[in-house]
Design an enzyme around this catalytic site. Structure first.
Site, PDB file in Angstrom:
ATOM      1  N   LYS A   1       0.685  -1.338  -0.070  1.00  0.00           N
ATOM      2  CA  LYS A   1       0.031   0.111  -0.016  1.00  0.00           C
ATOM      3  C   LYS A   1       1.075   1.273   0.074  1.00  0.00           C
ATOM      4  O   LYS A   1       2.134   1.181   0.443  1.00  0.00           O
ATOM      5  CB  LYS A   1      -1.106   0.156   1.292  1.00  0.00           C
ATOM      6  CG  LYS A   1      -0.268   0.196   2.573  1.00  0.00           C
ATOM      7  CD  LYS A   1      -1.259  -0.319   3.650  1.00  0.00           C
ATOM      8  CE  LYS A   1      -0.602  -0.469   5.001  1.00  0.00           C
ATOM      9  NZ  LYS A   1      -1.048   0.527   6.000  1.00  0.00           N
TER      10      LYS A   1
ATOM     11  N   ARG B   1     -10.199   0.390  15.324  1.00  0.00           N
ATOM     12  CA  ARG B   1     -10.233   0.871  13.833  1.00  0.00           C
ATOM     13  C   ARG B   1     -11.414   0.116  13.051  1.00  0.00           C
ATOM     14  O   ARG B   1     -12.455   0.886  12.685  1.00  0.00           O
ATOM     15  CB  ARG B   1      -9.043   0.777  13.284  1.00  0.00           C
ATOM     16  CG  ARG B   1      -8.750   1.482  11.776  1.00  0.00           C
ATOM     17  CD  ARG B   1      -7.203   1.433  11.663  1.00  0.00           C
ATOM     18  NE  ARG B   1      -6.627   0.274  10.923  1.00  0.00           N
ATOM     19  CZ  ARG B   1      -5.404   0.092  10.557  1.00  0.00           C
ATOM     20  NH1 ARG B   1      -4.510   1.217  10.713  1.00  0.00           N
ATOM     21  NH2 ARG B   1      -4.917  -1.124  10.572  1.00  0.00           N
TER      22      ARG B   1
ATOM     23  N   HIS C   1      -5.732  -6.898  13.856  1.00  0.00           N
ATOM     24  CA  HIS C   1      -4.430  -6.297  13.843  1.00  0.00           C
ATOM     25  C   HIS C   1      -3.916  -5.783  15.129  1.00  0.00           C
ATOM     26  O   HIS C   1      -4.879  -5.308  15.848  1.00  0.00           O
ATOM     27  CB  HIS C   1      -4.713  -5.030  12.788  1.00  0.00           C
ATOM     28  CG  HIS C   1      -3.314  -4.209  12.389  1.00  0.00           C
ATOM     29  ND1 HIS C   1      -2.414  -4.542  11.869  1.00  0.00           N
ATOM     30  CD2 HIS C   1      -3.280  -2.980  12.428  1.00  0.00           C
ATOM     31  CE1 HIS C   1      -1.444  -3.975  11.800  1.00  0.00           C
ATOM     32  NE2 HIS C   1      -1.702  -2.677  12.053  1.00  0.00           N
TER      33      HIS C   1
ATOM     34  N   ARG D   1       1.376 -10.706   6.999  1.00  0.00           N
ATOM     35  CA  ARG D   1       1.040  -9.180   6.099  1.00  0.00           C
ATOM     36  C   ARG D   1       2.272  -8.491   6.324  1.00  0.00           C
ATOM     37  O   ARG D   1       2.582  -7.632   7.373  1.00  0.00           O
ATOM     38  CB  ARG D   1      -0.092  -8.383   6.541  1.00  0.00           C
ATOM     39  CG  ARG D   1      -1.428  -9.255   6.634  1.00  0.00           C
ATOM     40  CD  ARG D   1      -2.747  -8.516   7.008  1.00  0.00           C
ATOM     41  NE  ARG D   1      -2.516  -7.867   8.444  1.00  0.00           N
ATOM     42  CZ  ARG D   1      -3.159  -8.488   9.566  1.00  0.00           C
ATOM     43  NH1 ARG D   1      -3.593  -9.431   9.416  1.00  0.00           N
ATOM     44  NH2 ARG D   1      -2.821  -7.792  10.649  1.00  0.00           N
TER      45      ARG D   1
ATOM     46  N   TYR E   1      13.704  31.636   4.727  1.00  0.00           N
ATOM     47  CA  TYR E   1      12.249  32.321   5.207  1.00  0.00           C
ATOM     48  C   TYR E   1      12.511  32.384   6.810  1.00  0.00           C
ATOM     49  O   TYR E   1      12.779  31.680   7.419  1.00  0.00           O
ATOM     50  CB  TYR E   1      11.232  31.409   4.939  1.00  0.00           C
ATOM     51  CG  TYR E   1      10.879  31.415   3.366  1.00  0.00           C
ATOM     52  CD1 TYR E   1      10.314  32.575   2.864  1.00  0.00           C
ATOM     53  CD2 TYR E   1      10.720  29.963   2.941  1.00  0.00           C
ATOM     54  CE1 TYR E   1       9.992  32.578   1.403  1.00  0.00           C
ATOM     55  CE2 TYR E   1      10.403  30.061   1.425  1.00  0.00           C
ATOM     56  CZ  TYR E   1      10.018  31.207   0.863  1.00  0.00           C
ATOM     57  OH  TYR E   1       9.717  31.312  -0.544  1.00  0.00           O
TER      58      TYR E   1
ATOM     59  N   CYS F   1      12.691  25.149   2.520  1.00  0.00           N
ATOM     60  CA  CYS F   1      11.476  25.742   1.750  1.00  0.00           C
ATOM     61  C   CYS F   1      10.788  24.624   1.015  1.00  0.00           C
ATOM     62  O   CYS F   1      10.882  23.590   1.273  1.00  0.00           O
ATOM     63  CB  CYS F   1      12.210  26.640   0.685  1.00  0.00           C
ATOM     64  SG  CYS F   1      13.494  27.687   1.359  1.00  0.00           S
TER      65      CYS F   1
ATOM     66  N   ASP G   1      10.796  23.743  -2.119  1.00  0.00           N
ATOM     67  CA  ASP G   1      11.290  22.955  -3.154  1.00  0.00           C
ATOM     68  C   ASP G   1      12.697  22.913  -2.972  1.00  0.00           C
ATOM     69  O   ASP G   1      13.696  22.198  -3.721  1.00  0.00           O
ATOM     70  CB  ASP G   1      11.168  23.426  -4.623  1.00  0.00           C
ATOM     71  CG  ASP G   1       9.669  24.043  -4.680  1.00  0.00           C
ATOM     72  OD1 ASP G   1       8.659  23.027  -4.776  1.00  0.00           O
ATOM     73  OD2 ASP G   1       9.334  25.235  -4.783  1.00  0.00           O
TER      74      ASP G   1
HETATM   75  C1  LIG Z   1      -3.912  -4.328   8.757  1.00  0.00           C
HETATM   76  C2  LIG Z   1      -2.511  -4.174   8.740  1.00  0.00           C
HETATM   77  N1  LIG Z   1      -2.004  -5.312   8.349  1.00  0.00           N
HETATM   78  C3  LIG Z   1      -0.677  -5.257   8.293  1.00  0.00           C
HETATM   79  C4  LIG Z   1       0.315  -3.980   7.851  1.00  0.00           C
HETATM   80  C5  LIG Z   1       1.724  -3.983   7.755  1.00  0.00           C
HETATM   81  O1  LIG Z   1       2.434  -3.214   8.934  1.00  0.00           O
HETATM   82  P1  LIG Z   1       4.132  -3.422   9.144  1.00  0.00           P
HETATM   83  O2  LIG Z   1       4.375  -2.504   7.998  1.00  0.00           O
HETATM   84  O3  LIG Z   1       4.136  -2.818  10.400  1.00  0.00           O
HETATM   85  O4  LIG Z   1       4.358  -4.658   8.694  1.00  0.00           O
HETATM   86  C6  LIG Z   1      -0.405  -3.132   8.035  1.00  0.00           C
HETATM   87  C7  LIG Z   1       0.074  -1.510   8.056  1.00  0.00           C
HETATM   88  O5  LIG Z   1      -0.377  -0.583   8.405  1.00  0.00           O
HETATM   89  C8  LIG Z   1      -1.817  -2.812   8.519  1.00  0.00           C
HETATM   90  O6  LIG Z   1      -2.981  -1.911   8.539  1.00  0.00           O
END
Ligand SMILES: Cc1ncc(COP(=O)(O)O)c(C=O)c1O
Length: 373
Positions: A40, A139, A170, A223, A268, A314, A316
């Site tokens: 992601k 969440r 999670h 994951r 700045y 700044c 850029d």
């Molecule tokens: C539901 C879920 N699983 C897995 C992950 C991966 O987590 P990490 O990058 O800490 O391994 C995330 C990341 O935010 C997540 O939201």
């Protein structure tokens, strides 16, 4: 987004590091446990498609994304592996998910009921569903056994349209040295799971931190996010059980070098004033590229030597004090190694009072990627 291909500021991604991190993680897993690469947010700023290719070569069995568009981008690039969207998707896209064989995360029975109605109108393979369990993250996900069981039963009686592919939770504190809350979440997970008589294909609880420090809890899918990119999920609080190789580098060049005089100001708000005659280099990266405005005082590597950012960053550009005159185009390292010296994403994050996750995600966008190895 216009990408700065003709500017010397680049994200340098080491493919070999990503492969090595996946290989190292695989060695810790049982034969039944597979890795889904979490790609992601443009693969945490490393570049979605390139990282997905490397991860696939290294043996991951699927991908996790946050939003449907990331999943569609993977399908458009030709990936046929399972893809799970970790976030929630509006139910009107259920047919689009099913058409593209993208697995949905679901938190509510009403989502399943409406998806079933929409999918019944089309002749598609059943939509794969992972039920999320909220065991303490607060969440998304089912929090109580009764609605969870209601969803399972609905899935069981609507197999023409829906396929119960997974269940997951999670953890909020898997990267902490205090495991009290982790244990509480785990026992809530076990309590909720006690209503499941037929386990789905994937039961998964492990992000990087869980797999690194609580591997006994691993389900049959990991994951794998931040550890795949070579960063310690805890920052530095917990020691890694195996070495990780950071894959992310950020480099630029001096675009302009000049001498300023004692009393001259830089940037700045005139927050820096030269105490003596000083050589100053300008670097073409700024907060629009994800380098926080508050980095004044942090030291970058110029030709392998630490040089302080002077004045506010700044939009850029930023300015640094050089030890002596240096030519335009001299290499500047913002994250990575130059000679014997190194700046880590964690160093930048600590200075910016954030976490390395946020730094590397924020540095994507206008900065192009180059890939090594
Ligand atoms: C539901 C879920 N699983 C897995 C992950 C991966 O987590 P990490 O990058 O800490 O391994 C995330 C990341 O935010 C997540 O939201």
């Amino acid at each position: 987004m216009v990408v700065g291909y003709h500017r010397p500021t680049q994200i340098v991604v080491d493919r070999a590091a990503i492969k090595a991190n996946i290989t190292a993680e695989k060695k810790t897993l049982t034969d039944e446990t597979v890795i889904f690469a979490v790609v992601k947010a443009d693969a945490y700023g490393h570049g979605l498609i390139e990282v997905a290719k490397v991860a696939k070569d290294a043996g991951v069995k699927g991908f996790c994304v946050a939003i449907i568009d990331e999943a569609l981008a993977l399908r458009e690039a030709g990936f046929v592996e399972p893809i799970l969207i970790l976030g929630l998707t509006k139910v009107e896209y259920a047919p689009l998910l099913a058409k593209n064989k993208i697995s949905a995360t679901v938190s509510e029975l009403s989502w399943l009921q409406e998806a079933n109605r929409l999918l019944s109108e089309e002749k598609l393979a059943p939509l794969a569903v992972h039920l999320a369990l909220d065991t303490g993250m607060g969440r998304i996900g089912f929090r109580e056994s009764e609605p969870f069981l209601g969803a399972i039963n609905f899935l069981g009686s609507h197999q023409n349209t829906l396929n119960f592919e997974g269940v997951f939770t999670h953890f909020a504190t898997a990267d902490s040295s205090n495991d009290a809350y982790f244990k509480k979440q785990m026992s809530k997970f076990n309590e909720l799971m006690s209503v499941v008589s037929d386990r789905p294909r994937y039961v998964h609880v492990s992000n990087s931190a869980t797999s690194l420090w609580h591997s006994a809890c691993n389900g049959n899918m990991i994951r794998m996010g931040i550890s795949m990119y070579g960063l310690n999920p805890s920052g530095g609080e917990l020691k890694l059980p195996y070495a990780l190789k950071p894959a992310f580098g950020l480099t630029s060049e001096l675009s302009y070098v000049k001498e300023i005089h004692a009393g001259d100001s830089v940037g700045y708000g005139i927050t820096y004033q030269a105490r003596e005659n000083e050589w100053v280099g300008t670097v073409p990266i700024g907060y629009a590229d994800g380098m926080p405005r508050k980095m004044q005082g942090f030291k970058l590597l110029v030709d392998g030597q630490f040089c302080e950012i002077i004045g506010r960053v700044c939009m850029d550009q930023l300015m640094i004090r050089l030890p002596h005159e240096m030519p335009n185009d001299t290499k500047v390292t913002l994250i990575g190694q130059d000679g014997d010296e190194m700046i880590t994403a964690q160093d930048v994050a600590t200075y910016a009072e954030t976490i390395h996750y946020e730094m590397i995600c924020a540095l994507s966008g206008r900065v192009p990627h180059i890939y090594l190895n």
